[in-house]
Motif scaffolding. Structure first.
Motif, PDB file in Angstrom:
ATOM      1  N   ARG A 204      -4.252  -0.605  21.638  1.00  0.00           N
ATOM      2  CA  ARG A 204      -4.009  -0.120  20.283  1.00  0.00           C
ATOM      3  C   ARG A 204      -5.289   0.219  19.522  1.00  0.00           C
ATOM      4  NH1 ARG A 204       1.222  -1.730  19.020  1.00  0.00           N
ATOM      5  NH2 ARG A 204       1.088  -0.279  17.268  1.00  0.00           N
ATOM      6  N   GLY A 205      -6.443  -0.026  20.123  1.00  0.00           N
ATOM      7  CA  GLY A 205      -7.690   0.353  19.469  1.00  0.00           C
ATOM      8  C   GLY A 205      -8.088  -0.549  18.314  1.00  0.00           C
ATOM      9  N   SER A 206      -7.947  -1.874  18.483  1.00  0.00           N
ATOM     10  CA  SER A 206      -8.296  -2.813  17.415  1.00  0.00           C
ATOM     11  C   SER A 206      -9.814  -2.917  17.256  1.00  0.00           C
ATOM     12  CB  SER A 206      -7.726  -4.201  17.729  1.00  0.00           C
ATOM     13  OG  SER A 206      -8.332  -5.184  16.924  1.00  0.00           O
ATOM     14  N   ALA A 207     -10.300  -2.680  16.035  1.00  0.00           N
ATOM     15  CA  ALA A 207     -11.734  -2.797  15.765  1.00  0.00           C
ATOM     16  C   ALA A 207     -12.194  -4.248  15.872  1.00  0.00           C
ATOM     17  CB  ALA A 207     -12.042  -2.251  14.372  1.00  0.00           C
ATOM     18  N   VAL A 208     -11.306  -5.201  15.526  1.00  0.00           N
ATOM     19  CA  VAL A 208     -11.667  -6.622  15.627  1.00  0.00           C
ATOM     20  C   VAL A 208     -11.829  -7.012  17.086  1.00  0.00           C
ATOM     21  CG1 VAL A 208     -10.930  -8.979  15.112  1.00  0.00           C
ATOM     22  CG2 VAL A 208     -10.544  -7.164  13.437  1.00  0.00           C
ATOM     23  N   ARG A 209     -10.957  -6.511  17.935  1.00  0.00           N
ATOM     24  CA  ARG A 209     -11.097  -6.819  19.365  1.00  0.00           C
ATOM     25  C   ARG A 209     -12.410  -6.246  19.894  1.00  0.00           C
ATOM     26  NH1 ARG A 209      -7.033  -7.161  24.369  1.00  0.00           N
ATOM     27  NH2 ARG A 209      -8.528  -6.877  26.049  1.00  0.00           N
ATOM     28  N   GLU A 210     -12.731  -5.019  19.523  1.00  0.00           N
ATOM     29  CA  GLU A 210     -13.988  -4.412  19.982  1.00  0.00           C
ATOM     30  C   GLU A 210     -15.189  -5.216  19.504  1.00  0.00           C
ATOM     31  OE1 GLU A 210     -14.110  -0.350  18.808  1.00  0.00           O
ATOM     32  OE2 GLU A 210     -12.364   0.240  19.990  1.00  0.00           O
ATOM     33  N   ALA A 211     -15.139  -5.682  18.249  1.00  0.00           N
ATOM     34  CA  ALA A 211     -16.239  -6.487  17.722  1.00  0.00           C
ATOM     35  C   ALA A 211     -16.337  -7.825  18.446  1.00  0.00           C
ATOM     36  CB  ALA A 211     -16.040  -6.713  16.223  1.00  0.00           C
ATOM     37  N   THR A 212     -15.181  -8.393  18.816  1.00  0.00           N
ATOM     38  CA  THR A 212     -15.166  -9.653  19.565  1.00  0.00           C
ATOM     39  C   THR A 212     -15.849  -9.488  20.913  1.00  0.00           C
ATOM     40  OG1 THR A 212     -13.084 -10.324  18.524  1.00  0.00           O
ATOM     41  CG2 THR A 212     -13.680 -11.409  20.591  1.00  0.00           C
ATOM     42  N   VAL A 213     -15.454  -8.456  21.636  1.00  0.00           N
ATOM     43  CA  VAL A 213     -16.029  -8.205  22.964  1.00  0.00           C
ATOM     44  C   VAL A 213     -17.525  -7.949  22.857  1.00  0.00           C
ATOM     45  CG1 VAL A 213     -16.018  -6.615  24.926  1.00  0.00           C
ATOM     46  CG2 VAL A 213     -13.847  -7.373  23.916  1.00  0.00           C
ATOM     47  N   GLN A 214     -17.940  -7.180  21.854  1.00  0.00           N
ATOM     48  CA  GLN A 214     -19.355  -6.876  21.685  1.00  0.00           C
ATOM     49  C   GLN A 214     -20.160  -8.133  21.389  1.00  0.00           C
ATOM     50  OE1 GLN A 214     -20.188  -3.899  18.726  1.00  0.00           O
ATOM     51  NE2 GLN A 214     -22.382  -4.327  18.703  1.00  0.00           N
ATOM     52  N   ALA A 215     -19.639  -8.989  20.498  1.00  0.00           N
ATOM     53  CA  ALA A 215     -20.352 -10.219  20.153  1.00  0.00           C
ATOM     54  C   ALA A 215     -20.501 -11.127  21.369  1.00  0.00           C
ATOM     55  CB  ALA A 215     -19.621 -10.947  19.026  1.00  0.00           C
ATOM     56  N   CYS A 216     -19.446 -11.200  22.185  1.00  0.00           N
ATOM     57  CA  CYS A 216     -19.520 -12.028  23.400  1.00  0.00           C
ATOM     58  C   CYS A 216     -20.516 -11.463  24.395  1.00  0.00           C
ATOM     59  CB  CYS A 216     -18.134 -12.147  24.031  1.00  0.00           C
ATOM     60  SG  CYS A 216     -16.950 -13.093  23.048  1.00  0.00           S
ATOM     61  N   HIS A 217     -20.505 -10.153  24.576  1.00  0.00           N
ATOM     62  CA  HIS A 217     -21.459  -9.534  25.503  1.00  0.00           C
ATOM     63  C   HIS A 217     -22.899  -9.784  25.048  1.00  0.00           C
ATOM     64  CE1 HIS A 217     -18.415  -6.485  27.367  1.00  0.00           C
ATOM     65  NE2 HIS A 217     -18.286  -7.719  27.842  1.00  0.00           N
ATOM     66  N   GLU A 218     -23.130  -9.698  23.737  1.00  0.00           N
ATOM     67  CA  GLU A 218     -24.486  -9.948  23.227  1.00  0.00           C
ATOM     68  C   GLU A 218     -24.893 -11.404  23.422  1.00  0.00           C
ATOM     69  OE1 GLU A 218     -24.407  -8.589  19.207  1.00  0.00           O
ATOM     70  OE2 GLU A 218     -24.474  -6.455  19.762  1.00  0.00           O
ATOM     71  N   ALA A 219     -23.894 -12.300  23.510  1.00  0.00           N
ATOM     72  CA  ALA A 219     -24.180 -13.717  23.763  1.00  0.00           C
ATOM     73  C   ALA A 219     -24.273 -14.024  25.257  1.00  0.00           C
ATOM     74  CB  ALA A 219     -23.103 -14.589  23.122  1.00  0.00           C
ATOM     75  N   GLY A 220     -24.071 -13.007  26.111  1.00  0.00           N
ATOM     76  CA  GLY A 220     -24.287 -13.164  27.541  1.00  0.00           C
ATOM     77  C   GLY A 220     -23.057 -13.437  28.376  1.00  0.00           C
ATOM     78  N   PHE A 221     -21.856 -13.187  27.869  1.00  0.00           N
ATOM     79  CA  PHE A 221     -20.655 -13.405  28.683  1.00  0.00           C
ATOM     80  C   PHE A 221     -19.558 -12.428  28.274  1.00  0.00           C
ATOM     81  CE2 PHE A 221     -19.904 -15.851  24.869  1.00  0.00           C
ATOM     82  CZ  PHE A 221     -18.530 -15.799  24.654  1.00  0.00           C
ATOM     83  N   ALA A 222     -18.584 -12.279  29.155  1.00  0.00           N
ATOM     84  CA  ALA A 222     -17.403 -11.472  28.860  1.00  0.00           C
ATOM     85  C   ALA A 222     -16.267 -12.404  28.470  1.00  0.00           C
ATOM     86  CB  ALA A 222     -17.007 -10.642  30.077  1.00  0.00           C
ATOM     87  N   PRO A 223     -15.582 -12.154  27.373  1.00  0.00           N
ATOM     88  CA  PRO A 223     -14.526 -13.080  26.942  1.00  0.00           C
ATOM     89  C   PRO A 223     -13.350 -13.074  27.907  1.00  0.00           C
ATOM     90  CG  PRO A 223     -14.459 -11.071  25.635  1.00  0.00           C
ATOM     91  CD  PRO A 223     -15.701 -10.986  26.479  1.00  0.00           C
ATOM     92  N   ARG A 224     -12.778 -14.262  28.135  1.00  0.00           N
ATOM     93  CA  ARG A 224     -11.588 -14.387  28.981  1.00  0.00           C
ATOM     94  C   ARG A 224     -10.351 -14.315  28.085  1.00  0.00           C
ATOM     95  NH1 ARG A 224      -8.821 -19.035  30.700  1.00  0.00           N
ATOM     96  NH2 ARG A 224     -10.524 -20.378  29.933  1.00  0.00           N
ATOM     97  N   ILE A 225      -9.626 -13.204  28.194  1.00  0.00           N
ATOM     98  CA  ILE A 225      -8.471 -12.981  27.327  1.00  0.00           C
ATOM     99  C   ILE A 225      -7.258 -13.705  27.902  1.00  0.00           C
ATOM    100  CG2 ILE A 225      -7.036 -11.276  26.160  1.00  0.00           C
ATOM    101  CD1 ILE A 225     -10.053 -11.148  25.486  1.00  0.00           C
ATOM    102  N   ALA A 226      -6.774 -14.719  27.190  1.00  0.00           N
ATOM    103  CA  ALA A 226      -5.615 -15.477  27.652  1.00  0.00           C
ATOM    104  C   ALA A 226      -4.311 -14.798  27.256  1.00  0.00           C
ATOM    105  CB  ALA A 226      -5.650 -16.894  27.071  1.00  0.00           C
ATOM    106  N   GLN A 227      -4.269 -14.187  26.065  1.00  0.00           N
ATOM    107  CA  GLN A 227      -3.039 -13.559  25.599  1.00  0.00           C
ATOM    108  C   GLN A 227      -3.363 -12.594  24.463  1.00  0.00           C
ATOM    109  OE1 GLN A 227       0.186 -16.298  25.370  1.00  0.00           O
ATOM    110  NE2 GLN A 227       1.522 -14.934  24.195  1.00  0.00           N
ATOM    111  N   GLU A 228      -2.543 -11.556  24.345  1.00  0.00           N
ATOM    112  CA  GLU A 228      -2.665 -10.599  23.257  1.00  0.00           C
ATOM    113  C   GLU A 228      -1.562 -10.845  22.229  1.00  0.00           C
ATOM    114  OE1 GLU A 228      -2.497  -6.777  25.122  1.00  0.00           O
ATOM    115  OE2 GLU A 228      -4.645  -6.788  25.606  1.00  0.00           O
ATOM    116  N   ALA A 229      -1.837 -10.495  20.963  1.00  0.00           N
ATOM    117  CA  ALA A 229      -0.856 -10.669  19.889  1.00  0.00           C
ATOM    118  C   ALA A 229      -0.742  -9.367  19.108  1.00  0.00           C
ATOM    119  CB  ALA A 229      -1.279 -11.801  18.961  1.00  0.00           C
ATOM    120  N   PRO A 230       0.462  -9.030  18.649  1.00  0.00           N
ATOM    121  CA  PRO A 230       0.655  -7.739  17.987  1.00  0.00           C
ATOM    122  C   PRO A 230       0.147  -7.683  16.558  1.00  0.00           C
ATOM    123  CG  PRO A 230       2.722  -8.967  18.031  1.00  0.00           C
ATOM    124  CD  PRO A 230       1.735  -9.755  18.837  1.00  0.00           C
TER     125      PRO A 230
END
Length: 307
Positions: A198-224
């Motif tokens: 769905r193109g969530s800007a918050v999700r993109e910011a989450t992934v970017q912040a995790c990558h900058e911290a040196g890891f890829a986030p493990r997505i357990a579940q998505e919510a609408p």
């Protein structure tokens, strides 16, 4: 029968005094008395019993009062309809929204539009995330939407909120007692996020912040939506990065903690629309939005974008 005569009649009928009625209508008493006489002549009845000391409605006057009020109200509505049509303040505007940021801004905007632009039908389409909103604005299926920057070519945008990102986690979590949490400490945590598709800007910011911290986030579940996302956090499914506006959603067993570090992302939330859209209705909505949702000072030079 003229509307000004009816207006004079209603004023006298409500005041039961020609002098006060004339003051109310911002006119002299003599012309008002003449209007009443012309109306009585036109109807062929006496509307008032007048003495030097009192003014009373006759039976005919009492019968005319409510129909006269109704006619004047209808005439006012007709006048307003013509005026708003002339100004372009009629039509239909579709607005896409999703997430806690838009939940905070949306009531302010919709109330102002309903109050000030009664000729405009505002159609609200929920769960329309930033990326999806940009695509739908570009293809014409949305007129306006809450989007993130930067915008694509053919889209104009203006920042209406600056959202600092926070961590939402279960109140029983090991990090819940901390004053703040570094993103790197979340490397082994399961995450709850908004849908990738769905193109969530918050999700993109989450992934970017995790990558900058040196890891890829493990997505357990998505919510609408934000409510369901926080419900999953409270149920212990995972942690979530959310915008500060999410604090207004009160759910048991969910706590919010600042993310540590000076480089915590701040997400600009903007209203976006098609560049060059000549819809007068959209222009009227944008004028209201600029007043009730002004660009925050901290947006700086990124407050508006036009592509």
């Amino acid at each position: 029968m003229e509307l000004r005569h009816l207006s004079g009649f209603v004023a006298v009928a409500e005041e039961l005094h020609f002098g006060r009625a004339a003051e109310r209508l911002h006119m002299a008493q003599s012309p008002l008395s003449q209007q009443i006489r012309l109306l009585e002549r036109d109807l062929g009845v006496r509307l008032f019993d007048r003495t030097t000391r009192s003014v009373r409605l006759t039976a005919a006057g009492k019968a005319l009062l409510e129909p006269a009020r109704h006619l004047l109200a209808e005439a006012s509505a007709v006048r307003r309809a013509v005026q708003v049509a002339h100004l372009g303040e009629v039509g239909r505007v579709t607005l896409g929204f999703a997430g806690a940021s838009s939940y905070s801004a949306l009531p302010v905007l919709t109330r102002a539009i309903t109050s000030e632009l009664p000729g405009i039908e505002l159609v609200l389409e929920g769960q329309t995330y930033a990326g999806e909103a940009l695509g739908r604005i570009a293809d014409g299926t949305l007129d306006l939407g809450f989007v993130a920057l930067p915008v694509r070519r053919g889209i104009s945008a203006r920042v209406v909120r600056m959202e600092r990102l926070l961590l939402a986690l279960p109140d029983s979590h090991r990090l819940a007692e901390r004053d703040e949490v570094a993103v790197a400490e979340l490397a082994q945590e399961p995450f709850v996020t908004f849908p990738l598709s769905r193109g969530s800007a918050v999700r993109e910011a989450t992934v970017q912040a995790c990558h900058e911290a040196g890891f890829a986030p493990r997505i357990a579940q998505e919510a609408p939506d934000s409510y369901n996302l926080l419900a999953l956090v409270g149920a212990g499914v995972g942690v979530a990065v959310v915008v500060e506006s999410a604090r207004h959603i009160h759910l048991e067993h969910v706590v919010f903690r600042p993310l540590a570090g000076e480089e915590v992302p701040v997400l600009p939330i903007a209203l976006g629309w098609r560049s060059g859209d000549r819809s007068a209705a959209l222009a009227a909505v944008l004028r209201i939005a600029e007043r009730v949702l002004p660009t925050p000072a901290e947006a700086g030079g990124e407050g508006s974008q036009r592509r």
